[in-house]
Motif scaffolding. Structure first.
Motif, PDB file in Angstrom:
ATOM      1  N   ALA A 190     -23.038  20.144 -38.781  1.00  0.00           N
ATOM      2  CA  ALA A 190     -21.789  19.822 -38.091  1.00  0.00           C
ATOM      3  C   ALA A 190     -21.873  18.529 -37.304  1.00  0.00           C
ATOM      4  O   ALA A 190     -20.864  17.930 -36.987  1.00  0.00           O
ATOM      5  CB  ALA A 190     -21.403  20.965 -37.154  1.00  0.00           C
ATOM      6  N   SER A 191     -23.089  18.076 -36.976  1.00  0.00           N
ATOM      7  CA  SER A 191     -23.229  16.893 -36.144  1.00  0.00           C
ATOM      8  C   SER A 191     -23.541  15.634 -36.950  1.00  0.00           C
ATOM      9  O   SER A 191     -23.894  14.620 -36.391  1.00  0.00           O
ATOM     10  CB  SER A 191     -24.320  17.118 -35.094  1.00  0.00           C
ATOM     11  OG  SER A 191     -25.560  17.372 -35.723  1.00  0.00           O
ATOM     12  N   VAL A 192     -23.451  15.704 -38.278  1.00  0.00           N
ATOM     13  CA  VAL A 192     -23.690  14.518 -39.092  1.00  0.00           C
ATOM     14  C   VAL A 192     -22.585  13.501 -38.807  1.00  0.00           C
ATOM     15  O   VAL A 192     -21.403  13.828 -38.925  1.00  0.00           O
ATOM     16  CB  VAL A 192     -23.719  14.868 -40.587  1.00  0.00           C
ATOM     17  CG1 VAL A 192     -23.920  13.601 -41.429  1.00  0.00           C
ATOM     18  CG2 VAL A 192     -24.821  15.876 -40.880  1.00  0.00           C
ATOM     19  N   PRO A 193     -22.926  12.279 -38.399  1.00  0.00           N
ATOM     20  CA  PRO A 193     -21.883  11.320 -38.014  1.00  0.00           C
ATOM     21  C   PRO A 193     -21.126  10.767 -39.218  1.00  0.00           C
ATOM     22  O   PRO A 193     -21.618  10.784 -40.345  1.00  0.00           O
ATOM     23  CB  PRO A 193     -22.684  10.207 -37.321  1.00  0.00           C
ATOM     24  CG  PRO A 193     -24.043  10.300 -37.921  1.00  0.00           C
ATOM     25  CD  PRO A 193     -24.285  11.751 -38.208  1.00  0.00           C
ATOM     26  N   THR A 194     -19.926  10.303 -38.963  1.00  0.00           N
ATOM     27  CA  THR A 194     -19.177   9.559 -39.972  1.00  0.00           C
ATOM     28  C   THR A 194     -19.809   8.186 -40.137  1.00  0.00           C
ATOM     29  O   THR A 194     -20.223   7.557 -39.171  1.00  0.00           O
ATOM     30  CB  THR A 194     -17.708   9.421 -39.542  1.00  0.00           C
ATOM     31  OG1 THR A 194     -17.102  10.714 -39.565  1.00  0.00           O
ATOM     32  CG2 THR A 194     -16.938   8.481 -40.465  1.00  0.00           C
ATOM     33  N   TYR A 195     -19.880   7.714 -41.383  1.00  0.00           N
ATOM     34  CA  TYR A 195     -20.460   6.394 -41.661  1.00  0.00           C
ATOM     35  C   TYR A 195     -19.330   5.378 -41.829  1.00  0.00           C
ATOM     36  O   TYR A 195     -18.352   5.629 -42.545  1.00  0.00           O
ATOM     37  CB  TYR A 195     -21.302   6.444 -42.937  1.00  0.00           C
ATOM     38  CG  TYR A 195     -21.927   5.108 -43.277  1.00  0.00           C
ATOM     39  CD1 TYR A 195     -23.096   4.690 -42.650  1.00  0.00           C
ATOM     40  CD2 TYR A 195     -21.330   4.259 -44.196  1.00  0.00           C
ATOM     41  CE1 TYR A 195     -23.658   3.456 -42.940  1.00  0.00           C
ATOM     42  CE2 TYR A 195     -21.886   3.028 -44.495  1.00  0.00           C
ATOM     43  CZ  TYR A 195     -23.049   2.636 -43.854  1.00  0.00           C
ATOM     44  OH  TYR A 195     -23.604   1.409 -44.131  1.00  0.00           O
ATOM     45  N   VAL A 196     -19.472   4.237 -41.168  1.00  0.00           N
ATOM     46  CA  VAL A 196     -18.492   3.156 -41.275  1.00  0.00           C
ATOM     47  C   VAL A 196     -19.223   1.852 -41.575  1.00  0.00           C
ATOM     48  O   VAL A 196     -20.206   1.518 -40.903  1.00  0.00           O
ATOM     49  CB  VAL A 196     -17.660   3.003 -39.982  1.00  0.00           C
ATOM     50  CG1 VAL A 196     -16.673   1.855 -40.119  1.00  0.00           C
ATOM     51  CG2 VAL A 196     -16.921   4.286 -39.657  1.00  0.00           C
ATOM     52  N   TYR A 197     -18.735   1.124 -42.589  1.00  0.00           N
ATOM     53  CA  TYR A 197     -19.331  -0.174 -42.924  1.00  0.00           C
ATOM     54  C   TYR A 197     -18.210  -1.202 -43.054  1.00  0.00           C
ATOM     55  O   TYR A 197     -17.170  -0.936 -43.665  1.00  0.00           O
ATOM     56  CB  TYR A 197     -20.112  -0.093 -44.235  1.00  0.00           C
ATOM     57  CG  TYR A 197     -20.815  -1.383 -44.583  1.00  0.00           C
ATOM     58  CD1 TYR A 197     -22.040  -1.698 -43.995  1.00  0.00           C
ATOM     59  CD2 TYR A 197     -20.254  -2.288 -45.476  1.00  0.00           C
ATOM     60  CE1 TYR A 197     -22.678  -2.891 -44.293  1.00  0.00           C
ATOM     61  CE2 TYR A 197     -20.896  -3.481 -45.777  1.00  0.00           C
ATOM     62  CZ  TYR A 197     -22.101  -3.770 -45.178  1.00  0.00           C
ATOM     63  OH  TYR A 197     -22.734  -4.962 -45.473  1.00  0.00           O
ATOM     64  N   VAL A 198     -18.436  -2.377 -42.484  1.00  0.00           N
ATOM     65  CA  VAL A 198     -17.430  -3.448 -42.496  1.00  0.00           C
ATOM     66  C   VAL A 198     -18.043  -4.707 -43.100  1.00  0.00           C
ATOM     67  O   VAL A 198     -19.173  -5.082 -42.764  1.00  0.00           O
ATOM     68  CB  VAL A 198     -16.930  -3.763 -41.072  1.00  0.00           C
ATOM     69  CG1 VAL A 198     -15.907  -4.896 -41.102  1.00  0.00           C
ATOM     70  CG2 VAL A 198     -16.338  -2.521 -40.426  1.00  0.00           C
ATOM     71  N   THR A 199     -17.297  -5.348 -43.991  1.00  0.00           N
ATOM     72  CA  THR A 199     -17.726  -6.644 -44.505  1.00  0.00           C
ATOM     73  C   THR A 199     -16.502  -7.537 -44.656  1.00  0.00           C
ATOM     74  O   THR A 199     -15.364  -7.053 -44.721  1.00  0.00           O
ATOM     75  CB  THR A 199     -18.444  -6.501 -45.865  1.00  0.00           C
ATOM     76  OG1 THR A 199     -19.018  -7.756 -46.238  1.00  0.00           O
ATOM     77  CG2 THR A 199     -17.481  -6.056 -46.969  1.00  0.00           C
ATOM     78  N   TYR A 200     -16.718  -8.843 -44.679  1.00  0.00           N
ATOM     79  CA  TYR A 200     -15.643  -9.828 -44.800  1.00  0.00           C
ATOM     80  C   TYR A 200     -15.826 -10.574 -46.119  1.00  0.00           C
ATOM     81  O   TYR A 200     -16.932 -11.026 -46.442  1.00  0.00           O
ATOM     82  CB  TYR A 200     -15.669 -10.794 -43.621  1.00  0.00           C
ATOM     83  CG  TYR A 200     -15.387 -10.106 -42.304  1.00  0.00           C
ATOM     84  CD1 TYR A 200     -14.091 -10.056 -41.788  1.00  0.00           C
ATOM     85  CD2 TYR A 200     -16.402  -9.477 -41.591  1.00  0.00           C
ATOM     86  CE1 TYR A 200     -13.820  -9.412 -40.601  1.00  0.00           C
ATOM     87  CE2 TYR A 200     -16.144  -8.824 -40.394  1.00  0.00           C
ATOM     88  CZ  TYR A 200     -14.854  -8.793 -39.902  1.00  0.00           C
ATOM     89  OH  TYR A 200     -14.592  -8.147 -38.736  1.00  0.00           O
ATOM     90  N   ILE A 201     -14.741 -10.714 -46.873  1.00  0.00           N
ATOM     91  CA  ILE A 201     -14.810 -11.268 -48.222  1.00  0.00           C
ATOM     92  C   ILE A 201     -13.782 -12.384 -48.359  1.00  0.00           C
ATOM     93  O   ILE A 201     -12.619 -12.224 -47.952  1.00  0.00           O
ATOM     94  CB  ILE A 201     -14.535 -10.182 -49.279  1.00  0.00           C
ATOM     95  CG1 ILE A 201     -15.491  -8.994 -49.103  1.00  0.00           C
ATOM     96  CG2 ILE A 201     -14.651 -10.759 -50.685  1.00  0.00           C
ATOM     97  CD1 ILE A 201     -15.166  -7.812 -49.995  1.00  0.00           C
ATOM     98  N   ARG A 202     -14.214 -13.491 -48.926  1.00  0.00           N
ATOM     99  CA  ARG A 202     -13.283 -14.593 -49.207  1.00  0.00           C
ATOM    100  C   ARG A 202     -12.516 -14.261 -50.487  1.00  0.00           C
ATOM    101  O   ARG A 202     -12.953 -14.566 -51.604  1.00  0.00           O
ATOM    102  CB  ARG A 202     -14.038 -15.906 -49.349  1.00  0.00           C
ATOM    103  CG  ARG A 202     -13.116 -17.125 -49.467  1.00  0.00           C
ATOM    104  CD  ARG A 202     -13.894 -18.420 -49.542  1.00  0.00           C
ATOM    105  NE  ARG A 202     -13.017 -19.573 -49.619  1.00  0.00           N
ATOM    106  CZ  ARG A 202     -12.477 -20.197 -48.577  1.00  0.00           C
ATOM    107  NH1 ARG A 202     -12.750 -19.764 -47.359  1.00  0.00           N
ATOM    108  NH2 ARG A 202     -11.691 -21.233 -48.724  1.00  0.00           N
ATOM    109  N   ALA A 203     -11.393 -13.589 -50.310  1.00  0.00           N
ATOM    110  CA  ALA A 203     -10.563 -13.144 -51.429  1.00  0.00           C
ATOM    111  C   ALA A 203      -9.234 -12.691 -50.846  1.00  0.00           C
ATOM    112  O   ALA A 203      -9.067 -12.627 -49.625  1.00  0.00           O
ATOM    113  CB  ALA A 203     -11.247 -12.004 -52.193  1.00  0.00           C
TER     114      ALA A 203
END
Length: 260
Positions: A109-122
């Motif tokens: 129940a305590s497994v965190p949500t994963y968030v990943y951010v990247t920036y793309i020239r498009a």
């Protein structure tokens, strides 16, 4: 790097990052309660952290959920720290991270949500096409993602080795071209538990887009560790394909965590 260093210089902002590291995806109210801080003060600090790229905000209905984005700190580590004693520091970091990962959880129940951010020239249409086109996903992901991408439809993560084997299946929950795609992600369809959910958010800004990948309802910390290695690799290959026309010369997911 300057906005990152300025953001990290304040002890209150470092404390906010610590609280997000302990429990990612908090609302402003939750952060204020944990820190006994006025909303206005917390908002000002979070705005600085967001501008520095250290915090990512994901909207969920009327709520704004705040997630720690470790990439700027990782870039500082790569530029200013690792070069001095890279092999030893990597080993120590791996041990520390594993210890903290186990300390963060006392059950599924305590497994965190994963968030990943990247920036793309498009532009958003190019990113959406890359996320939903079977031939393009086969190039940068090593699997073809096959679906008509309509809400309620199924999708399959098919191998491209000629076997036709499917490693992941799921359903399309939301599809709002070219900015938002929500799918279930089932690598063990026979499991009785609820599937995990992946959200791709494509946000345009002039000549670039910010791609945010959110993966929630994870089964356990082993799965969290796997996607923490997998999503950055997939997104790096996607970014390379859209910006240069070619994927990376080696498959990034083949690198062991010790090389990160």
């Amino acid at each position: 790097m300057d906005p990152v260093f300025r953001a990290l210089a304040d002890p209150t902002r470092r404390l906010l990052l610590d609280r997000l590291r302990e429990h990612n995806g908090q609302t402003l109210r939750e952060l204020c309660e944990r820190l006994d801080m006025a909303r206005q003060s917390a908002t000002q600090h979070l705005d600085i952290l967001e501008r520095a790229g250290l915090v990512t905000v994901v909207r969920r209905g009327r709520e704004r959920l705040h997630y720690l984005n470790p990439m700027p700190i990782h870039e500082i580590e790569e530029r200013w720290i690792s070069g001095f004693d890279r092999p030893r520091l990597r080993a120590l970091s791996a041990i520390k991270n594993q210890a903290e990962e186990y300390a963060m959880t006392d059950g599924p129940a305590s497994v965190p949500t994963y968030v990943y951010v990247t920036y793309i020239r498009a532009n958003p249409e190019q990113v959406w096409h890359a996320l939903t086109d079977a031939d393009l996903t086969a190039r940068y992901w090593g699997h073809a993602n096959v679906s008509d991408w309509q809400p309620g439809s199924t999708w399959e993560h098919r191998r491209v080795d000629g076997s036709g084997a499917v490693d992941v299946v799921g359903k399309v929950i939301e599809a709002e071209p070219p900015t938002r795609l929500v799918i279930t992600f089932e690598d063990a369809p026979e499991s009785p538990r609820e599937p995990s959910v992946v959200t791709f958010l494509v946000e345009p800004h002039h000549d670039i887009v910010r791609l945010t990948v959110t993966h929630e309802n994870l089964a356990n910390m082993e799965m969290f560790g796997g996607i923490s290695h997998g999503w950055p690799a997939v997104c790096a290959n996607l970014k390379s394909l859209l910006e240069t026309g070619e994927v990376l010369p080696q498959a990034p997911w083949d690198m062991s965590p010790a090389h990160h």
